[in-house]
Design a protein around this motif. Structure first.
Motif, PDB file in Angstrom:
ATOM      1  N   ILE A   1       0.851  -1.183   0.027  1.00 16.69           N
ATOM      2  CA  ILE A   1      -0.023   0.031  -0.079  1.00 16.69           C
ATOM      3  C   ILE A   1       0.748   1.119   0.045  1.00 16.69           C
ATOM      4  O   ILE A   1       1.673   1.460   1.082  1.00 16.69           O
ATOM      5  CB  ILE A   1      -0.687   0.040   1.172  1.00 16.69           C
ATOM      6  N   ARG A   2       0.529   2.197  -0.817  1.00 16.84           N
ATOM      7  CA  ARG A   2       1.523   3.477  -1.177  1.00 16.84           C
ATOM      8  C   ARG A   2       0.753   4.499  -0.575  1.00 16.84           C
ATOM      9  O   ARG A   2      -0.590   4.575  -1.049  1.00 16.84           O
ATOM     10  CB  ARG A   2       1.903   3.331  -2.537  1.00 16.84           C
ATOM     11  N   ILE A   3       1.119   5.343   0.319  1.00 16.97           N
ATOM     12  CA  ILE A   3       0.568   6.316   0.883  1.00 16.97           C
ATOM     13  C   ILE A   3       1.252   7.681   0.629  1.00 16.97           C
ATOM     14  O   ILE A   3       2.373   7.792   0.700  1.00 16.97           O
ATOM     15  CB  ILE A   3       0.418   6.281   2.237  1.00 16.97           C
ATOM     16  N   ALA A   4       0.578   8.789   0.031  1.00 12.81           N
ATOM     17  CA  ALA A   4       1.044  10.039  -0.325  1.00 12.81           C
ATOM     18  C   ALA A   4       0.562  10.867   0.670  1.00 12.81           C
ATOM     19  O   ALA A   4      -0.572  11.395   0.617  1.00 12.81           O
ATOM     20  CB  ALA A   4       0.802  10.382  -1.658  1.00 12.81           C
ATOM     21  N   GLY A   5       1.596  11.279   1.532  1.00 14.65           N
ATOM     22  CA  GLY A   5       1.083  12.135   2.631  1.00 14.65           C
ATOM     23  C   GLY A   5       1.341  11.662   4.104  1.00 14.65           C
ATOM     24  O   GLY A   5       0.805  10.558   4.288  1.00 14.65           O
ATOM     25  N   GLY A   6       2.157  12.194   4.857  1.00 19.11           N
ATOM     26  CA  GLY A   6       2.566  12.012   6.192  1.00 19.11           C
ATOM     27  C   GLY A   6       1.900  12.863   7.331  1.00 19.11           C
ATOM     28  O   GLY A   6       2.927  13.184   8.235  1.00 19.11           O
ATOM     29  N   GLY A   7       0.711  13.034   7.167  1.00 16.91           N
ATOM     30  CA  GLY A   7       0.152  13.662   8.640  1.00 16.91           C
ATOM     31  C   GLY A   7      -0.641  12.603   9.244  1.00 16.91           C
ATOM     32  O   GLY A   7      -0.110  11.526   9.073  1.00 16.91           O
TER      33      GLY A   7
ATOM     34  N   SER B   1       5.126   8.528   1.616  1.00 15.06           N
ATOM     35  CA  SER B   1       6.024   9.451   0.998  1.00 15.06           C
ATOM     36  C   SER B   1       5.617  10.700   1.543  1.00 15.06           C
ATOM     37  O   SER B   1       4.250  10.891   1.538  1.00 15.06           O
ATOM     38  CB  SER B   1       5.926   9.696  -0.681  1.00 15.06           C
ATOM     39  N   GLU B   2       6.467  11.721   2.080  1.00 17.52           N
ATOM     40  CA  GLU B   2       6.045  12.733   2.673  1.00 17.52           C
ATOM     41  C   GLU B   2       6.654  13.977   2.266  1.00 17.52           C
ATOM     42  O   GLU B   2       8.103  13.955   2.061  1.00 17.52           O
ATOM     43  CB  GLU B   2       6.156  12.684   4.297  1.00 17.52           C
ATOM     44  N   ALA B   3       6.353  15.096   1.794  1.00 18.16           N
ATOM     45  CA  ALA B   3       6.907  16.226   1.042  1.00 18.16           C
ATOM     46  C   ALA B   3       8.001  16.702   1.994  1.00 18.16           C
ATOM     47  O   ALA B   3       9.007  17.621   1.759  1.00 18.16           O
ATOM     48  CB  ALA B   3       5.799  17.204   0.470  1.00 18.16           C
TER      49      ALA B   3
ATOM     50  N   SER C   1      -2.621  13.508   1.309  1.00 17.77           N
ATOM     51  CA  SER C   1      -1.791  14.739   1.170  1.00 17.77           C
ATOM     52  C   SER C   1      -2.135  16.078   1.722  1.00 17.77           C
ATOM     53  O   SER C   1      -1.724  17.200   1.400  1.00 17.77           O
ATOM     54  CB  SER C   1      -1.362  14.828  -0.376  1.00 17.77           C
ATOM     55  N   GLY C   2      -3.502  16.147   2.542  1.00 21.52           N
ATOM     56  CA  GLY C   2      -3.826  17.259   3.223  1.00 21.52           C
ATOM     57  C   GLY C   2      -4.782  17.926   2.243  1.00 21.52           C
ATOM     58  O   GLY C   2      -5.099  17.501   1.218  1.00 21.52           O
ATOM     59  N   ARG C   3      -5.288  19.279   2.921  1.00 23.91           N
ATOM     60  CA  ARG C   3      -6.353  19.861   2.254  1.00 23.91           C
ATOM     61  C   ARG C   3      -6.109  20.251   0.705  1.00 23.91           C
ATOM     62  O   ARG C   3      -5.010  20.277   0.588  1.00 23.91           O
ATOM     63  CB  ARG C   3      -6.699  21.111   2.948  1.00 23.91           C
ATOM     64  N   VAL C   4      -7.120  20.299   0.041  1.00 26.03           N
ATOM     65  CA  VAL C   4      -6.926  20.938  -1.224  1.00 26.03           C
ATOM     66  C   VAL C   4      -6.872  22.528  -1.205  1.00 26.03           C
ATOM     67  O   VAL C   4      -7.644  23.286  -0.551  1.00 26.03           O
ATOM     68  CB  VAL C   4      -8.279  20.511  -2.341  1.00 26.03           C
TER      69      VAL C   4
END
Length: 354
Positions: free
Chosen positions: A14-20, A40-42, A144-147
């Motif tokens: 499972i690949r997750i974009a965003g580490g909040g 992955s986290e920016a 990845s957080g809010r738009v």
């Protein structure tokens, strides 16, 4: 890329974009079930984020199901709340249930360590191209957080040392916005506000000055007696509330969407962090059930989306209806009158917003 064949997705990481909160919590829950996770986290850890740092309404079972309850063992117990309309106190009471106060600086660092210890892979300073994430499934979770939206709302936050508190949680209603104070670790107070600004207006780093300009003179005086932590200051713009998803993100071939990327509730509710944990729990349940039942990825995403709508739809609707009253003089006056007259159904609203 077309949707993966039935059950093939369950054999891949499972690949997750965003580490909040949502991405990390879901990652921990999956990894502790023996499922390979790549997140992955920016940015990097630890770091400060604009957040109320106040967790209200999350159940112990949710935290335990995600495997993160231990990360909150030493969170501050918040039990009292007080609301102010400018310089006037309009309400003071016990919270219906204790809430938790903890900084994102501390909590996010603990969660990323928990994910790594559980066997998950974390890539920091990596910004995924979200167009690709929303175009295909491939076992992807968008966290990845809010738009970012066009608008004039600005969120701003800073920690203070030695700030005198009237309650564990305070809410101060000012002109075109409000600011909350919450007790967190090491005797610190998190000050986090939401304000409407005009075109060309600048929001400086001095929260006391900002509060003074919005009619919160007593709060500004208290802040000047405290010691702000300049390293904790941060701000965000382009905030929009409610469901954040785009049409592509809702498609059956798209990713599963969690956290603020799914929905953003107005901060006066104190429910944003809780919704992040709850959406991660729903996603964990859906992914595990989908793997166990040999479900298609699209069907699993549909089931998750339906569950999220049922779980969060009511509170988002109520919060959106109440929010305008908190940021305009007429609504603030009505709220103040109802509260001082003991006519405001605080306990009922508290339950409905959770």
């Amino acid at each position: 890329m077309s949707e993966l064949p039935i059950n093939e997705w369950s054999e891949k990481p499972i690949r997750i974009a965003g580490g909040g909160l949502a991405g990390l919590s879901l990652g921990v829950g999956l990894a502790r079930q023996g499922i390979a996770v790549e997140l992955s986290e920016a940015g990097d850890y630890p770091r400060h984020r604009v957040c109320g740092e106040f967790i209200s309404g999350v159940s112990k079972s949710t935290l335990e199901s995600l495997g993160i309850a231990g990360c909150l063992d030493d969170a501050v117990s918040c039990q009292t709340t007080a609301w102010f309309d400018g310089v006037r106190e309009i309400s003071r009471r016990q919270l219906p249930e204790p809430a938790l106060g903890i900084s994102r600086y501390r909590l996010d660092a603990r969660l990323v360590n928990a994910l790594r210890e559980a066997g998950g892979t974390v890539h920091t300073k990596v910004r995924e191209r979200l167009e690709e994430w929303t175009a295909t499934a491939e076992n992807r979770v968008l966290a990845s957080g809010r738009v970012r939206q066009r608008g004039n709302w600005v969120g701003i936050k800073s920690h203070f040392l030695g700030l005198d508190m009237e309650a564990d949680l305070e809410m101060h209603l000012g002109r075109d916005g409000y600011l909350g104070l919450a007790k967190i670790e090491e005797g610190r107070t998190n000050a986090c506000g939401l304000f409407r600004v005009g075109t060309g207006d600048e929001v400086g780093r001095d929260l006391a000055e900002l509060c003074q300009s919005r009619g919160l003179t007593e709060l500004a005086a208290r802040m000047r007696c405290g010691e702000p932590d300049p390293e904790s200051f941060c701000s965000v713009a382009g905030i929009g509330f409610g469901w954040q998803r785009g049409d592509q993100e809702l498609s059956k071939t798209g990713p599963l969407v969690v956290g603020d990327r799914l929905a953003l509730i107005p901060p006066f509710t104190g429910n944003g962090m809780t919704m992040a944990f709850q959406s991660a729990e729903l996603a964990l349940e859906s992914l595990l059930a989908g793997r166990a039942s040999n479900a298609r990825w699209g069907d699993m995403v549909d089931n998750y989306s339906d569950s999220a709508q049922k779980r969060f739809g009511r509170r988002l609707g109520i919060a959106s209806a109440l929010h305008p009253a908190l940021v305009n003089p007429g609504g603030q006056g009505t709220l103040s009158l109802l509260s001082r007259s003991q006519l405001l159904p605080f306990s009922l609203l508290y339950r409905l917003l959770r």
